[in-house]
Design a protein around this motif. Structure first.
Motif, short mmCIF file in Angstrom:
data_model
loop_
_atom_site.label_atom_id
_atom_site.label_comp_id
_atom_site.label_asym_id
_atom_site.label_seq_id
_atom_site.Cartn_x
_atom_site.Cartn_y
_atom_site.Cartn_z
N PRO A 1 -7.92 -52.99 45.46
CA PRO A 1 -6.88 -52.17 46.09
C PRO A 1 -5.57 -52.93 46.31
O PRO A 1 -4.49 -52.34 46.19
CB PRO A 1 -7.50 -51.72 47.41
N VAL A 2 -5.65 -54.22 46.62
CA VAL A 2 -4.43 -55.01 46.80
C VAL A 2 -3.65 -55.08 45.48
O VAL A 2 -2.42 -54.94 45.46
CB VAL A 2 -4.76 -56.43 47.31
N THR A 3 -4.38 -55.26 44.39
CA THR A 3 -3.75 -55.29 43.07
C THR A 3 -3.06 -53.97 42.75
O THR A 3 -1.91 -53.95 42.28
CB THR A 3 -4.81 -55.60 41.99
N ILE A 4 -3.74 -52.87 43.01
CA ILE A 4 -3.18 -51.54 42.72
C ILE A 4 -1.95 -51.27 43.59
O ILE A 4 -0.93 -50.74 43.10
CB ILE A 4 -4.24 -50.44 42.93
N ILE A 5 -2.02 -51.61 44.87
CA ILE A 5 -0.88 -51.39 45.76
C ILE A 5 0.33 -52.20 45.30
O ILE A 5 1.46 -51.72 45.30
CB ILE A 5 -1.27 -51.75 47.22
N THR A 6 0.08 -53.45 44.91
CA THR A 6 1.17 -54.29 44.40
C THR A 6 1.81 -53.66 43.17
O THR A 6 3.04 -53.60 43.04
CB THR A 6 0.63 -55.69 44.04
N ALA A 7 0.98 -53.15 42.26
CA ALA A 7 1.49 -52.50 41.06
C ALA A 7 2.28 -51.23 41.40
O ALA A 7 3.32 -50.96 40.79
CB ALA A 7 0.33 -52.16 40.12
N LEU A 8 1.81 -50.48 42.39
CA LEU A 8 2.52 -49.27 42.81
C LEU A 8 3.93 -49.60 43.32
O LEU A 8 4.89 -48.90 43.00
CB LEU A 8 1.74 -48.55 43.92
N ILE A 9 4.02 -50.67 44.08
CA ILE A 9 5.33 -51.08 44.61
C ILE A 9 6.28 -51.45 43.46
O ILE A 9 7.45 -51.04 43.44
CB ILE A 9 5.16 -52.26 45.58
N ILE A 10 5.77 -52.19 42.50
CA ILE A 10 6.60 -52.59 41.36
C ILE A 10 7.01 -51.38 40.54
O ILE A 10 8.18 -51.22 40.17
CB ILE A 10 5.85 -53.60 40.47
N GLY A 11 6.04 -50.50 40.26
CA GLY A 11 6.34 -49.32 39.47
C GLY A 11 7.33 -48.40 40.16
O GLY A 11 8.25 -47.87 39.51
N TYR A 12 7.17 -48.24 41.48
CA TYR A 12 8.12 -47.40 42.22
C TYR A 12 9.51 -48.04 42.19
O TYR A 12 10.52 -47.33 42.04
CB TYR A 12 7.66 -47.21 43.65
N GLY A 13 9.57 -49.36 42.35
CA GLY A 13 10.86 -50.05 42.33
C GLY A 13 11.57 -49.87 41.00
O GLY A 13 12.77 -49.57 40.95
N ASN A 14 10.81 -50.02 39.90
CA ASN A 14 11.40 -49.81 38.57
C ASN A 14 11.91 -48.38 38.42
O ASN A 14 13.04 -48.14 37.98
CB ASN A 14 10.37 -50.09 37.48
N GLY A 15 11.07 -47.42 38.78
CA GLY A 15 11.44 -46.02 38.65
C GLY A 15 12.64 -45.65 39.49
O GLY A 15 13.51 -44.89 39.06
N PHE A 16 12.71 -46.19 40.71
CA PHE A 16 13.83 -45.88 41.62
C PHE A 16 15.15 -46.40 41.06
O PHE A 16 16.15 -45.68 41.01
CB PHE A 16 13.56 -46.51 42.99
N VAL A 17 15.14 -47.66 40.62
CA VAL A 17 16.37 -48.26 40.09
C VAL A 17 16.83 -47.52 38.83
O VAL A 17 18.02 -47.28 38.63
CB VAL A 17 16.15 -49.76 39.79
N ILE A 18 15.86 -47.12 38.00
CA ILE A 18 16.20 -46.45 36.73
C ILE A 18 16.71 -45.04 36.96
O ILE A 18 17.72 -44.62 36.36
CB ILE A 18 14.98 -46.44 35.80
#
Length: 339
Positions: free
Chosen positions: A112-129
Motif C-alpha cells: 500500500p505504501v508503494t501504491i500511495i507513493t505512485a498515486l501522488i506522483i501520478g496525480y502530480g504529473n496529471g495536475f501539472v500537465i
C-alpha cells in the motif's frame, strides 16, 4: 435428394459469416498472431526456443514490461506519454521498503505504501500537465530525472539486497506450478482490460484521446480523464517495479534502466496509436511478449555483445513498421469506398 436453393443459400451465408468472423478476429488480435507466428517460425531454426526453460524465461522476463506497457498504453490512448514510469517503478517500491525498515512494519505494508507513493506522483504529473499546461513529454521527463535523483539520494548509491519476504513471494514464489509473477501479470491484464471495455470511464478515455471536441460537446471533462490516465500509468509502473525488483532480488539505481523503450514499443506494436483514441489493451501483452521474444531470439542466435542492441533494435523497428502498415491497411478497409 437435391438440396434446395434456400438451403444452399443458408449454407453459403453461414460460410461467409464464419469467414468474416475469422477475418475480423485475425485483424483485431493480429499482434497475438504475429507473436505466436514468429515464435513458431523462429523455433524451427532455433529449437532451444521450444524448451520449457526458455518459454518460462520469456514469460517471466516480460512480466514487468507487460505491466508497464499497459500503463503506457493508457497514456498513449489519451494522446499523451509518460516517461516517468522508468523511475516510478524504482522510486515507489523503494519508499515502501524504506518505510517498513524504518518503522519495523510487516513486509506486506510495503505494497500500500508503494501504491500511495505512485498515486501522488501520478496525480502530480496529471495536475501539472492538465492544469498548468506543461506538455506531458516535458513534465514526465522532468519527473523521471527528479525521481532518479531521489533514488540516488535515498540509497546513497548502495544496492539494497535484504528485501522483505513480500517481494520474494511475488518475484520467485509459485502457486502450484505457476509462478506468482505470471499470476500477478494476468490479474493486472484482466482488470485493465475490463476497465477499458466494460466501464464508462474506460471507454471515455478512448473518446477523449481520439476526438476531444466530441467529448467536450458531450459534457465530458477531458482533463479529468487525462489525469486518470497518468494515475493508471503511475500505479501500474509501481506494480511493475514490484514485479521486477522481486524477480531480480535487489534495488539499485540502475534497476529497470533499460525498460523504458520496450514499455513504449510494446503498446505501439500492439496497435495503440501514438495519436490517441485507438488500441486494444488485451493486445498489449502480445507486444510485450514480442519485444522479449526478439531479445531472446537474438541471444539464442548467438549475436555478440557488440551487435546485440543493434540487431534487437532493428528487429523491433521492423515489427513497429509492420504493425503500422497493418493498422493503415485496416483503416483503409473501414473507410467508405476503401479510400
Amino acid at each position: 435428394m437435391k438440396r434446395s436453393n434456400s438451403d444452399a443459400g443458408i449454407v453459403e451465408y453461414v460460410r461467409k459469416s464464419n469467414n468474416a468472423i475469422i477475418q475480423n478476429a485475425l485483424q483485431d488480435y493480429f499482434p497475438w498472431v504475429l507473436t505466436i507466428g514468429l515464435y513458431i517460425v523462429a523455433g524451427f531454426f532455433l529449437p532451444q526456443l521450444f524448451e520449457y526453460k526458455t518459454i518460462q524465461t520469456v514469460l517471466l522476463q516480460s512480466t514487468a514490461v507487460t505491466i508497464l506497457a499497459i500503463g503506457m498504453a493508457f497514456a498513449l490512448i489519451v494522446a499523451e506519454i509518460d516517461l516517468s514510469i522508468v523511475s516510478v517503478l524504482l522510486f515507489a517500491p523503494l519508499v515502501g521498503v524504506l518505510v517498513i525498515q524504518e518503522y519495523g512494519l510487516p513486509g506486506l505494508v510495503a505494497f500500500p505504501v508503494t501504491i500511495i507513493t505512485a498515486l501522488i506522483i501520478g496525480y502530480g504529473n496529471g495536475f501539472v500537465i492538465t492544469k498548468i499546461g506543461v506538455p506531458s513529454l516535458i513534465q514526465t521527463l522532468a519527473s523521471w530525472w527528479a525521481l532518479q535523483g531521489a533514488v540516488l539520494s535515498l540509497t546513497q548509491g548502495r544496492t539494497l539486497a535484504n528485501l522483505p519476504e513480500f517481494y520474494q513471494t511475488i518475484g520467485v514464489g509459485s502457486t502450484g506450478p505457476v509462478r506468482n509473477l505470471v499470476i500477478l501479470t494476468v490479474i493486472v491484464v484482466a482488470i485493465m482490460w475490463f476497465y477499458s471495455v466494460k466501464t464508462v470511464s474506460g471507454r471515455r478515455l478512448f473518446l477523449v484521446g481520439g476526438d476531444p471536441d466530441s467529448a467536450s460537446r458531450m459534457g465530458i471533462e477531458a482533463s479529468k480523464y487525462r489525469r486518470h490516465a497518468f494515475l493508471i500509468s503511475s500505479i501500474l509502473a509501481s506494480i511493475g517495479g514490484i514485479a521486477l525488483i522481486g524477480r531480480v532480488g535487489v534495488i539499485s539505481s540502475g534497476t529497470g534502466a533499460d525498460i523504458l523503450m520496450p514499455a513504449i514499443a510494446a503498446p505501439v506494436i500492439a496497435g495503440v496509436s501514438l495519436f490517441g483514441g485507438t488500441g486494444k489493451i488485451i493486445n498489449v501483452p502480445a507486444g510485450a511478449l514480442l519485444v522479449q521474444l526478439i531479445l531472446t531470439i537474438t541471444r539464442v542466435a548467438g549475436v555478440s555483445g557488440y551487435e546485440f542492441q543493434l540487431v534487437q533494435g532493428l528487429l523491433v523497428f521492423v515489427a513497429v513498421v509492420f504493425m503500422e502498415l497493418k493498422r493503415q491497411e485496416s483503416l483503409e478497409n473501414v473507410l467508405p469506398g476503401g479510400a
